[in-house]
Motif scaffolding. Structure first.
Motif, PDB file in Angstrom:
ATOM      1  N   THR A 137     108.424  16.643   3.200  1.00 12.62           N
ATOM      2  CA  THR A 137     108.726  15.581   4.160  1.00 12.62           C
ATOM      3  C   THR A 137     107.460  15.121   4.862  1.00 12.62           C
ATOM      4  O   THR A 137     106.501  15.885   5.028  1.00 12.62           O
ATOM      5  CB  THR A 137     109.735  16.050   5.220  1.00 12.62           C
ATOM      6  N   TRP A 138     107.509  13.854   5.304  1.00 15.88           N
ATOM      7  CA  TRP A 138     106.410  13.239   6.042  1.00 15.88           C
ATOM      8  C   TRP A 138     106.825  13.008   7.498  1.00 15.88           C
ATOM      9  O   TRP A 138     107.977  12.672   7.778  1.00 15.88           O
ATOM     10  CB  TRP A 138     106.052  11.894   5.430  1.00 15.88           C
ATOM     11  N   THR A 139     105.844  13.161   8.403  1.00 14.01           N
ATOM     12  CA  THR A 139     106.031  12.861   9.814  1.00 14.01           C
ATOM     13  C   THR A 139     104.961  11.863  10.230  1.00 14.01           C
ATOM     14  O   THR A 139     103.776  12.075   9.938  1.00 14.01           O
ATOM     15  CB  THR A 139     105.903  14.129  10.680  1.00 14.01           C
ATOM     16  N   PRO A 140     105.318  10.771  10.899  1.00 13.81           N
ATOM     17  CA  PRO A 140     104.297   9.811  11.324  1.00 13.81           C
ATOM     18  C   PRO A 140     103.415  10.385  12.428  1.00 13.81           C
ATOM     19  O   PRO A 140     103.833  11.260  13.191  1.00 13.81           O
ATOM     20  CB  PRO A 140     105.110   8.618  11.825  1.00 13.81           C
ATOM     21  N   MET A 141     102.182   9.879  12.521  1.00 17.02           N
ATOM     22  CA  MET A 141     101.247  10.253  13.578  1.00 17.02           C
ATOM     23  C   MET A 141     101.225   9.162  14.638  1.00 17.02           C
ATOM     24  O   MET A 141     101.322   7.981  14.322  1.00 17.02           O
ATOM     25  CB  MET A 141      99.828  10.399  13.015  1.00 17.02           C
ATOM     26  N   SER A 142     101.049   9.558  15.875  1.00 17.89           N
ATOM     27  CA  SER A 142     100.854   8.573  16.936  1.00 17.89           C
ATOM     28  C   SER A 142      99.583   7.776  16.663  1.00 17.89           C
ATOM     29  O   SER A 142      98.584   8.315  16.173  1.00 17.89           O
ATOM     30  CB  SER A 142     100.728   9.278  18.281  1.00 17.89           C
ATOM     31  N   THR A 143      99.631   6.508  16.971  1.00 18.10           N
ATOM     32  CA  THR A 143      98.438   5.657  16.885  1.00 18.10           C
ATOM     33  C   THR A 143      97.862   5.368  18.269  1.00 18.10           C
ATOM     34  O   THR A 143      96.814   4.735  18.376  1.00 18.10           O
ATOM     35  CB  THR A 143      98.760   4.326  16.183  1.00 18.10           C
ATOM     36  N   MET A 144      98.533   5.826  19.319  1.00 16.58           N
ATOM     37  CA  MET A 144      98.064   5.566  20.676  1.00 16.58           C
ATOM     38  C   MET A 144      96.747   6.306  20.924  1.00 16.58           C
ATOM     39  O   MET A 144      96.689   7.541  20.806  1.00 16.58           O
ATOM     40  CB  MET A 144      99.119   6.003  21.694  1.00 16.58           C
ATOM     41  N   GLY A 145      95.721   5.569  21.237  1.00 19.47           N
ATOM     42  CA  GLY A 145      94.430   6.172  21.539  1.00 19.47           C
ATOM     43  C   GLY A 145      93.621   6.585  20.337  1.00 19.47           C
ATOM     44  O   GLY A 145      92.548   7.187  20.487  1.00 19.47           O
ATOM     45  N   GLN A 146      94.112   6.272  19.125  1.00 21.14           N
ATOM     46  CA  GLN A 146      93.349   6.680  17.945  1.00 21.14           C
ATOM     47  C   GLN A 146      92.109   5.801  17.780  1.00 21.14           C
ATOM     48  O   GLN A 146      92.028   4.706  18.330  1.00 21.14           O
ATOM     49  CB  GLN A 146      94.221   6.610  16.700  1.00 21.14           C
ATOM     50  N   PRO A 147      91.113   6.260  17.006  1.00 22.96           N
ATOM     51  CA  PRO A 147      89.928   5.442  16.753  1.00 22.96           C
ATOM     52  C   PRO A 147      90.297   4.197  15.954  1.00 22.96           C
ATOM     53  O   PRO A 147      91.356   4.149  15.311  1.00 22.96           O
ATOM     54  CB  PRO A 147      89.025   6.368  15.928  1.00 22.96           C
ATOM     55  N   PRO A 148      89.442   3.186  15.950  1.00 19.04           N
ATOM     56  CA  PRO A 148      89.699   2.009  15.114  1.00 19.04           C
ATOM     57  C   PRO A 148      89.801   2.398  13.641  1.00 19.04           C
ATOM     58  O   PRO A 148      89.166   3.361  13.200  1.00 19.04           O
ATOM     59  CB  PRO A 148      88.472   1.123  15.365  1.00 19.04           C
ATOM     60  N   PRO A 149      90.608   1.685  12.845  1.00 18.03           N
ATOM     61  CA  PRO A 149      90.709   1.971  11.408  1.00 18.03           C
ATOM     62  C   PRO A 149      89.348   1.907  10.732  1.00 18.03           C
ATOM     63  O   PRO A 149      88.466   1.157  11.150  1.00 18.03           O
ATOM     64  CB  PRO A 149      91.634   0.858  10.901  1.00 18.03           C
ATOM     65  N   ARG A 150      89.194   2.683   9.635  1.00 22.83           N
ATOM     66  CA  ARG A 150      87.885   2.773   8.992  1.00 22.83           C
ATOM     67  C   ARG A 150      87.986   3.392   7.604  1.00 22.83           C
ATOM     68  O   ARG A 150      89.003   3.954   7.226  1.00 22.83           O
ATOM     69  CB  ARG A 150      86.951   3.618   9.846  1.00 22.83           C
ATOM     70  N   PHE A 151      86.883   3.301   6.885  1.00 20.77           N
ATOM     71  CA  PHE A 151      86.696   4.006   5.615  1.00 20.77           C
ATOM     72  C   PHE A 151      85.284   4.573   5.629  1.00 20.77           C
ATOM     73  O   PHE A 151      84.508   4.321   6.550  1.00 20.77           O
ATOM     74  CB  PHE A 151      86.912   3.069   4.414  1.00 20.77           C
ATOM     75  N   ALA A 152      84.936   5.355   4.598  1.00 19.06           N
ATOM     76  CA  ALA A 152      83.610   5.982   4.486  1.00 19.06           C
ATOM     77  C   ALA A 152      83.310   6.843   5.712  1.00 19.06           C
ATOM     78  O   ALA A 152      82.155   7.008   6.096  1.00 19.06           O
ATOM     79  CB  ALA A 152      82.518   4.935   4.266  1.00 19.06           C
ATOM     80  N   HIS A 153      84.371   7.399   6.324  1.00 18.86           N
ATOM     81  CA  HIS A 153      84.236   8.281   7.473  1.00 18.86           C
ATOM     82  C   HIS A 153      84.362   9.732   7.011  1.00 18.86           C
ATOM     83  O   HIS A 153      84.492  10.004   5.809  1.00 18.86           O
ATOM     84  CB  HIS A 153      85.317   7.960   8.510  1.00 18.86           C
ATOM     85  N   THR A 154      84.321  10.665   7.954  1.00 19.79           N
ATOM     86  CA  THR A 154      84.516  12.075   7.647  1.00 19.79           C
ATOM     87  C   THR A 154      85.619  12.636   8.529  1.00 19.79           C
ATOM     88  O   THR A 154      85.942  12.091   9.589  1.00 19.79           O
ATOM     89  CB  THR A 154      83.229  12.881   7.882  1.00 19.79           C
ATOM     90  N   ALA A 155      86.201  13.747   8.079  1.00 24.32           N
ATOM     91  CA  ALA A 155      87.210  14.456   8.858  1.00 24.32           C
ATOM     92  C   ALA A 155      87.053  15.947   8.619  1.00 24.32           C
ATOM     93  O   ALA A 155      86.835  16.377   7.476  1.00 24.32           O
ATOM     94  CB  ALA A 155      88.618  14.003   8.464  1.00 24.32           C
ATOM     95  N   VAL A 156      87.137  16.742   9.692  1.00 19.77           N
ATOM     96  CA  VAL A 156      87.127  18.205   9.578  1.00 19.77           C
ATOM     97  C   VAL A 156      88.303  18.758  10.370  1.00 19.77           C
ATOM     98  O   VAL A 156      88.804  18.120  11.312  1.00 19.77           O
ATOM     99  CB  VAL A 156      85.806  18.828  10.083  1.00 19.77           C
ATOM    100  N   TRP A 157      88.745  19.948   9.989  1.00 17.28           N
ATOM    101  CA  TRP A 157      89.813  20.645  10.707  1.00 17.28           C
ATOM    102  C   TRP A 157      89.188  21.817  11.462  1.00 17.28           C
ATOM    103  O   TRP A 157      88.472  22.632  10.872  1.00 17.28           O
ATOM    104  CB  TRP A 157      90.879  21.145   9.736  1.00 17.28           C
ATOM    105  N   THR A 158      89.470  21.903  12.764  1.00 15.61           N
ATOM    106  CA  THR A 158      88.843  22.918  13.607  1.00 15.61           C
ATOM    107  C   THR A 158      89.663  24.202  13.721  1.00 15.61           C
ATOM    108  O   THR A 158      89.187  25.181  14.284  1.00 15.61           O
ATOM    109  CB  THR A 158      88.634  22.381  15.031  1.00 15.61           C
ATOM    110  N   GLY A 159      90.871  24.179  13.228  1.00 17.90           N
ATOM    111  CA  GLY A 159      91.809  25.268  13.446  1.00 17.90           C
ATOM    112  C   GLY A 159      92.936  24.851  14.360  1.00 17.90           C
ATOM    113  O   GLY A 159      94.014  25.462  14.366  1.00 17.90           O
ATOM    114  N   SER A 160      92.698  23.786  15.145  1.00 15.22           N
ATOM    115  CA  SER A 160      93.755  23.257  16.005  1.00 15.22           C
ATOM    116  C   SER A 160      93.758  21.735  16.073  1.00 15.22           C
ATOM    117  O   SER A 160      94.762  21.139  16.451  1.00 15.22           O
ATOM    118  CB  SER A 160      93.619  23.810  17.430  1.00 15.22           C
ATOM    119  N   LYS A 161      92.634  21.094  15.687  1.00 21.69           N
ATOM    120  CA  LYS A 161      92.527  19.642  15.771  1.00 21.69           C
ATOM    121  C   LYS A 161      91.784  19.097  14.554  1.00 21.69           C
ATOM    122  O   LYS A 161      90.969  19.792  13.942  1.00 21.69           O
ATOM    123  CB  LYS A 161      91.793  19.229  17.047  1.00 21.69           C
TER     124      LYS A 161
END
Length: 390
Positions: A137-161
């Protein structure tokens, strides 16, 4: 030498010995890694051919999702789960899934996959989604306060965020980011004070306590600077200052950047002219760079696949020149064991069970590595892959 101290999780590096690749016995300590011998994955039930997709390892299975499948529309919101134990695929649900996209990011939280960003059917996608493979199953994410849309970015998982940073929105190169907390379903912007200059096609690696942003391009020049980010320093995190520039590897984009626990490791990529097979190790404690050995290293390349496999790097595929053409796609690679003298490379030969490609994904599957998808030439996508025991 910088007086700044990296507060990193220092994990021991343990070498592993070479054994017969057909053996089920684990490698013994004290020597080179086990030789990589690829075994082709089944294609029955696999997702459609694609590249610029994502893949995560759950601890027992690989999830691939999204990507560029060609045609109209180009983007997809389909995916698949591969189980190495049964050597079988099953599709991920599209009910409630985020909009189709490619060149997005995905992280594994320990129980769920979070996808965010990327190109959609007509433009950048603003909303992401959270996938639970246990319930499909999928759950939507809040978009409130999120960064502007983008590509060629990076993402890491910290253990909680999840921390996303940098990238581009059209021709606009970005120097901002955000931290997403899936428990609270909230976004917090990353601190702007002391942040790196804007960049895209850079690297990001998580040490266990801190994130390094390094390299990339600002669309006018190529970069070889980096800054450490501590997400716990303030509510918006804190940038701790620039990594050492003494002995730093030359500027580049689309390269390897991983954390070894003791160091951050950079390798390969494109400097705007040539593809590279050089790199460097940034020592966590001393903030000093050591050049990676080029003796026995794979040939120069960018858009390759690489993963830190617990005690060494596995790098494979990619293109030896930029832009990629059908004649310069690579089907070989190498395993790199870090060392104070620049470390040691062990070759991965080209093999018929895994065709040359770029824009694929690779995951460290505990006792194996798995490569899947990508492009075999600038017009051909594939849904083949292979796994190799470590």
């Amino acid at each position: 030498m910088s007086s700044r101290i990296f507060l990193l999780a220092l994990l021991p590096l343990v070498s592993v010995a070479c054994v017969d690749a057909s053996s089920n016995e684990p490698p013994a300590p004290g020597g080179p890694p086990r030789e990589i011998v690829w075994s082709a994955l089944p294609t029955d039930g696999a997702p459609a051919p694609r590249y610029a997709h994502t893949a995560v390892w759950t601890g027992s299975k690989m999830i691939v999702w999204g990507g560029d499948v060609g045609g109209n529309p180009t983007a997809t919101n389909t995916g698949g789960i591969y189980d190495p134990e049964t050597r079988a695929w099953r599709a991920t649900s599209t009910t409630g899934a985020p909009a189709a996209r490619f060149s997005h990011t995905a992280v594994w939280t320990g129980s769920k996959m979070i996808v965010w960003g990327g190109f959609g059917a007509a433009d950048l996608e603003a909303a992401g989604g959270i996938y639970d493979p246990e319930t499909d199953t999928w759950t939507p994410m809040s978009t409130m306060g999120q960064p502007p849309p983008r590509f060629a970015h990076t993402a890491v998982w910290t253990g909680s965020k999840m921390i996303v940073w940098g990238g581009a929105s059209g021709a606009n190169v970005l120097g901002n980011g955000g931290m997403y907390d899936p428990e609270a379903d909230t976004w917090t912007p990353t601190n702007g004070a002391g942040s790196p200059p804007p960049r895209r096609y850079h690297g990001a690696a998580w040490s266990g306590k801190q994130m390094l942003i390094w390299g990339g391009t600002n669309a006018f020049d190529w970069l070889n600077d980096g800054v450490i980010f501590d997400p716990t320093g303030t509510a918006q995190g804190v940038w701790l200052g620039a990594a050492s520039s003494d002995g730093v590897p030359e500027r580049r984009e689309r390269m390897t950047l991983v954390s070894t626990g003791l160091s951050f490791l950079v390798w390969g990529g494109w400097n705007g002219g040539d593809n590279l097979n050089t790199g460097g190790l940034l020592d966590a404690a001393s903030d000093e760079w050591t050049a990676t050995s080029t003796e026995g290293a794979p040939g120069a390349r960018a858009d390759h696949m690489s993963v830190w496999a617990g005690d060494h790097l596995v790098a494979w595929g990619g293109c030896r020149e930029t832009p990629c053409t059908a004649s310069n796609v690579e089907g070989d690679g190498g395993q790199y064991v870090p060392g104070k003298d620049g470390g040691t490379w062990y070759p991965i030969g080209a093999q018929a069970s895994l065709s040359a490609r770029y824009g694929a994904t690779i995951v460290h599957a505990q006792k194996a590595v798995i490569v899947w998808g990508g492009r075999t030439d600038p017009t051909t996508r594939t849904n083949t892959g292979a796994e190799a025991p470590l």
